[in-house]
Design an enzyme around this catalytic site. Structure first.
Site, PDB file in Angstrom:
ATOM      1  N   ARG A  52      80.116  68.937  52.719  1.00 27.20           N
ATOM      2  CA  ARG A  52      80.535  67.547  52.610  1.00 27.20           C
ATOM      3  C   ARG A  52      81.099  67.325  51.209  1.00 27.20           C
ATOM      4  O   ARG A  52      80.903  68.141  50.318  1.00 27.20           O
ATOM      5  CB  ARG A  52      79.348  66.610  52.837  1.00 27.20           C
ATOM      6  CG  ARG A  52      78.837  66.569  54.258  1.00 27.20           C
ATOM      7  CD  ARG A  52      77.595  65.699  54.337  1.00 27.20           C
ATOM      8  NE  ARG A  52      77.850  64.347  53.843  1.00 27.20           N
ATOM      9  CZ  ARG A  52      76.919  63.537  53.353  1.00 27.20           C
ATOM     10  NH1 ARG A  52      75.663  63.934  53.257  1.00 27.20           N
ATOM     11  NH2 ARG A  52      77.239  62.311  52.943  1.00 27.20           N
ATOM     12  N   ARG A 103      72.524  52.009  51.675  1.00 31.65           N
ATOM     13  CA  ARG A 103      73.232  53.269  51.879  1.00 31.65           C
ATOM     14  C   ARG A 103      74.020  53.595  50.621  1.00 31.65           C
ATOM     15  O   ARG A 103      74.061  52.822  49.685  1.00 31.65           O
ATOM     16  CB  ARG A 103      74.173  53.167  53.082  1.00 31.65           C
ATOM     17  CG  ARG A 103      73.475  53.346  54.427  1.00 31.65           C
ATOM     18  CD  ARG A 103      74.465  53.783  55.489  1.00 31.65           C
ATOM     19  NE  ARG A 103      74.983  55.122  55.216  1.00 31.65           N
ATOM     20  CZ  ARG A 103      76.121  55.589  55.730  1.00 31.65           C
ATOM     21  NH1 ARG A 103      76.875  54.843  56.509  1.00 31.65           N
ATOM     22  NH2 ARG A 103      76.516  56.811  55.439  1.00 31.65           N
ATOM     23  N   GLY A 104      74.683  54.737  50.635  1.00 35.81           N
ATOM     24  CA  GLY A 104      75.497  55.140  49.500  1.00 35.81           C
ATOM     25  C   GLY A 104      74.998  56.419  48.882  1.00 35.81           C
ATOM     26  O   GLY A 104      73.889  56.870  49.146  1.00 35.81           O
ATOM     27  N   ASN A 105      75.831  57.013  48.033  1.00 33.21           N
ATOM     28  CA  ASN A 105      75.422  58.263  47.381  1.00 33.21           C
ATOM     29  C   ASN A 105      74.399  57.968  46.290  1.00 33.21           C
ATOM     30  O   ASN A 105      74.047  56.814  46.033  1.00 33.21           O
ATOM     31  CB  ASN A 105      76.638  59.031  46.856  1.00 33.21           C
ATOM     32  CG  ASN A 105      77.402  58.262  45.785  1.00 33.21           C
ATOM     33  OD1 ASN A 105      76.813  57.533  44.994  1.00 33.21           O
ATOM     34  ND2 ASN A 105      78.711  58.443  45.749  1.00 33.21           N
ATOM     35  N   VAL A 106      73.916  59.006  45.654  1.00 38.37           N
ATOM     36  CA  VAL A 106      72.823  58.863  44.696  1.00 38.37           C
ATOM     37  C   VAL A 106      73.178  57.903  43.570  1.00 38.37           C
ATOM     38  O   VAL A 106      72.404  56.996  43.223  1.00 38.37           O
ATOM     39  CB  VAL A 106      72.424  60.247  44.128  1.00 38.37           C
ATOM     40  CG1 VAL A 106      71.497  60.101  42.924  1.00 38.37           C
ATOM     41  CG2 VAL A 106      71.748  61.089  45.214  1.00 38.37           C
ATOM     42  N   THR A 151      65.836  51.624  50.151  1.00 39.25           N
ATOM     43  CA  THR A 151      65.833  52.940  50.792  1.00 39.25           C
ATOM     44  C   THR A 151      66.625  52.841  52.093  1.00 39.25           C
ATOM     45  O   THR A 151      66.644  51.796  52.733  1.00 39.25           O
ATOM     46  CB  THR A 151      64.413  53.446  51.094  1.00 39.25           C
ATOM     47  OG1 THR A 151      64.515  54.697  51.796  1.00 39.25           O
ATOM     48  CG2 THR A 151      63.622  52.481  51.950  1.00 39.25           C
ATOM     49  N   ARG A 204      73.261  54.227  44.612  1.00 39.18           N
ATOM     50  CA  ARG A 204      71.917  53.673  44.795  1.00 39.18           C
ATOM     51  C   ARG A 204      71.239  53.410  43.444  1.00 39.18           C
ATOM     52  O   ARG A 204      70.620  52.374  43.237  1.00 39.18           O
ATOM     53  CB  ARG A 204      71.071  54.617  45.651  1.00 39.18           C
ATOM     54  CG  ARG A 204      71.610  54.769  47.065  1.00 39.18           C
ATOM     55  CD  ARG A 204      70.709  55.639  47.916  1.00 39.18           C
ATOM     56  NE  ARG A 204      71.358  55.988  49.183  1.00 39.18           N
ATOM     57  CZ  ARG A 204      70.716  56.210  50.318  1.00 39.18           C
ATOM     58  NH1 ARG A 204      69.406  56.120  50.363  1.00 39.18           N
ATOM     59  NH2 ARG A 204      71.370  56.527  51.414  1.00 39.18           N
ATOM     60  N   CYS A 236      66.061  62.481  63.573  1.00 42.92           N
ATOM     61  CA  CYS A 236      65.945  62.639  62.120  1.00 42.92           C
ATOM     62  C   CYS A 236      65.575  61.351  61.397  1.00 42.92           C
ATOM     63  O   CYS A 236      65.058  61.388  60.289  1.00 42.92           O
ATOM     64  CB  CYS A 236      67.270  63.150  61.553  1.00 42.92           C
ATOM     65  SG  CYS A 236      67.813  64.715  62.249  1.00 42.92           S
ATOM     66  N   ARG A 262      61.422  56.208  57.464  1.00 38.65           N
ATOM     67  CA  ARG A 262      60.173  56.888  57.095  1.00 38.65           C
ATOM     68  C   ARG A 262      59.676  56.399  55.738  1.00 38.65           C
ATOM     69  O   ARG A 262      58.497  56.059  55.579  1.00 38.65           O
ATOM     70  CB  ARG A 262      60.408  58.410  57.055  1.00 38.65           C
ATOM     71  CG  ARG A 262      59.233  59.217  56.488  1.00 38.65           C
ATOM     72  CD  ARG A 262      59.649  60.652  56.195  1.00 38.65           C
ATOM     73  NE  ARG A 262      60.723  60.740  55.232  1.00 38.65           N
ATOM     74  CZ  ARG A 262      60.578  60.686  53.913  1.00 38.65           C
ATOM     75  NH1 ARG A 262      59.375  60.544  53.390  1.00 38.65           N
ATOM     76  NH2 ARG A 262      61.620  60.784  53.112  1.00 38.65           N
ATOM     77  N   ARG A 263      60.582  56.374  54.757  1.00 30.62           N
ATOM     78  CA  ARG A 263      60.188  55.883  53.440  1.00 30.62           C
ATOM     79  C   ARG A 263      59.812  54.401  53.492  1.00 30.62           C
ATOM     80  O   ARG A 263      58.840  53.974  52.869  1.00 30.62           O
ATOM     81  CB  ARG A 263      61.334  56.089  52.434  1.00 30.62           C
ATOM     82  CG  ARG A 263      61.562  57.546  52.077  1.00 30.62           C
ATOM     83  CD  ARG A 263      62.761  57.698  51.147  1.00 30.62           C
ATOM     84  NE  ARG A 263      63.003  59.114  50.835  1.00 30.62           N
ATOM     85  CZ  ARG A 263      64.197  59.656  50.710  1.00 30.62           C
ATOM     86  NH1 ARG A 263      65.284  58.920  50.871  1.00 30.62           N
ATOM     87  NH2 ARG A 263      64.335  60.944  50.428  1.00 30.62           N
ATOM     88  N   LYS A 314      66.963  68.302  56.216  1.00 30.78           N
ATOM     89  CA  LYS A 314      66.433  67.085  56.832  1.00 30.78           C
ATOM     90  C   LYS A 314      67.523  66.308  57.577  1.00 30.78           C
ATOM     91  O   LYS A 314      67.211  65.430  58.376  1.00 30.78           O
ATOM     92  CB  LYS A 314      65.756  66.197  55.782  1.00 30.78           C
ATOM     93  CG  LYS A 314      66.644  65.633  54.708  1.00 30.78           C
ATOM     94  CD  LYS A 314      65.818  64.872  53.679  1.00 30.78           C
ATOM     95  CE  LYS A 314      66.656  64.331  52.537  1.00 30.78           C
ATOM     96  NZ  LYS A 314      67.622  63.311  52.943  1.00 30.78           N
ATOM     97  N   ASP A 315      68.803  66.633  57.336  1.00 28.72           N
ATOM     98  CA  ASP A 315      69.911  65.990  58.060  1.00 28.72           C
ATOM     99  C   ASP A 315      70.239  66.695  59.369  1.00 28.72           C
ATOM    100  O   ASP A 315      71.040  66.185  60.159  1.00 28.72           O
ATOM    101  CB  ASP A 315      71.177  65.985  57.200  1.00 28.72           C
ATOM    102  CG  ASP A 315      71.075  65.077  56.001  1.00 28.72           C
ATOM    103  OD1 ASP A 315      70.161  64.228  55.988  1.00 28.72           O
ATOM    104  OD2 ASP A 315      71.905  65.214  55.079  1.00 28.72           O
TER     105      ASP A 315
END
Length: 323
Positions: free
Chosen positions: A10, A146-149, A124, A152, A254, A128-129, A80-81
């Site tokens: 990706r 949402r969004g990349n690191v 988040t 966030r 997932c 789960r979190r 995990k994806d």
């Protein structure tokens, strides 16, 4: 004779970073050169929460299509994806050694989870979190993001990420992200607490990568197949096999509010799992162990613990397909 391996990834900074690590490791294990092939996935295009757009599997389909269409030779996934079902014509040829499995709190003013004030807003994108946050601190407001690191992190008051969502800078008190991703990106300075698995059990496969290739290439006797075999870490393979076997038996997907973590301990494989109601008011947590005797035993362990959870009422806490 040198072979050039096309490694699919990706386009996000985290994906490119971890894919480059894999590509370099494979190259060092054999007479291999490599090139990165960036693949745009549906999950990178669609907006909305992961649950709304189809779960984390939306990040995987395009990479798998690129493998099957011979546009790349291997693809690197955050495990995990990856959906638990097998993809015809493909197989996971290597699980590199797993890194930190924990979730990380990145909060304003250096606060830890206990120190966040009542009503604090914590972001988040993971059910789960979110469920485990609500269980640990029901007085917090959990916000779906949402969004990349960096996007966030930029939403946390006082943290200045280079990418900011318009109108949403500094609107949160904290976010929760995977420690592994933060470490791979060199963002450990943003972590204010590594959340112990007793508080927040990670997602099945968290902290692990999966290197997938065409089944025929895995079976062939080539420099690439030999490098993949050498790169595979047995302890990681056993642990994630048990975790994903549990997820598959629960038919949960997932993005379900389910955590699982397995590890080798004194010759045994110990698996712990939690199933949560989305509001965090009810949690079902169980553990089980088995001799660490190969992937067959790991698969069986996951199924047996899932059966135990189902018998205890797991399907009453969160929707599970087929239950």
């Amino acid at each position: 004779m040198s072979m050039n391996v096309r490694v699919g990834t990706r386009g996000s900074a985290l994906a490119v970073t971890q894919t480059t690590t894999v590509a370099e490791a494979l190259a060092s294990a054999g007479t291999l050169g490599y090139e990165l092939v960036r693949i745009r996935t549906e999950g990178d295009v669609l907006k909305g929460s992961l649950a709304q757009i189809g779960g984390t599997g939306v990040f995987v389909a395009a990479l798998r299509e690129a493998l099957l269409d011979d546009r790349c030779d291997v693809a690197v996934h955050s495990l995990k994806d990856l959906p638990t079902g097998a993809a015809e014509g493909l197989e996971i040829a290597a699980y590199p050694q797993r890194v930190d499995v924990r979730d990380a709190l990145c909060a304003r003013d250096g606060l830890d989870l206990a120190g966040l004030p009542a009503g604090a807003k914590v972001g988040t994108g993971s059910p789960r979190r979110a469920a485990q946050l609500r269980a640990a601190r029901p007085d917090l407001e959990v916000i779906d993001i949402r969004g990349n690191v960096d996007t966030r992190l930029g939403r946390v008051r006082g943290m200045h990420g280079p990418e900011v969502v318009e109108g949403k800078k500094g609107d949160l008190d904290a976010v929760v992200l995977a420690a592994a991703g933060l470490k791979r990106l060199g963002r450990t300075g943003t972590i204010t607490e590594l959340l112990d698995p007793s508080v927040m059990l990670p997602a099945p496969g968290q902290g692990a990568l999966a290197v997938e290739c065409r089944s025929a290439d895995a079976a062939a006797e080539t420099v690439l197949s030999a490098a993949l075999r050498e790169y595979d870490d047995e302890s990681t393979r056993l642990a994630v096999t048990a975790e994903r076997s549990l997820l598959a038996r629960l038919e949960a997907g997932c993005s379900a509010p389910i955590g699982a973590l397995a590890a080798r301990q004194d010759g045994k494989l110990v698996l712990e799992a939690v199933v949560c109601s989305p509001d965090g008011q009810r949690l079902l947590r169980r553990r089980m162990d088995a001799p660490a005797e190969g992937t067959g035993a790991a698969l069986d362990l996951g199924v047996r613990l899932a059966e135990d959870l189902l018998a205890e009422g797991a399907a009453e806490l969160t929707p599970l397909a087929g239950h």
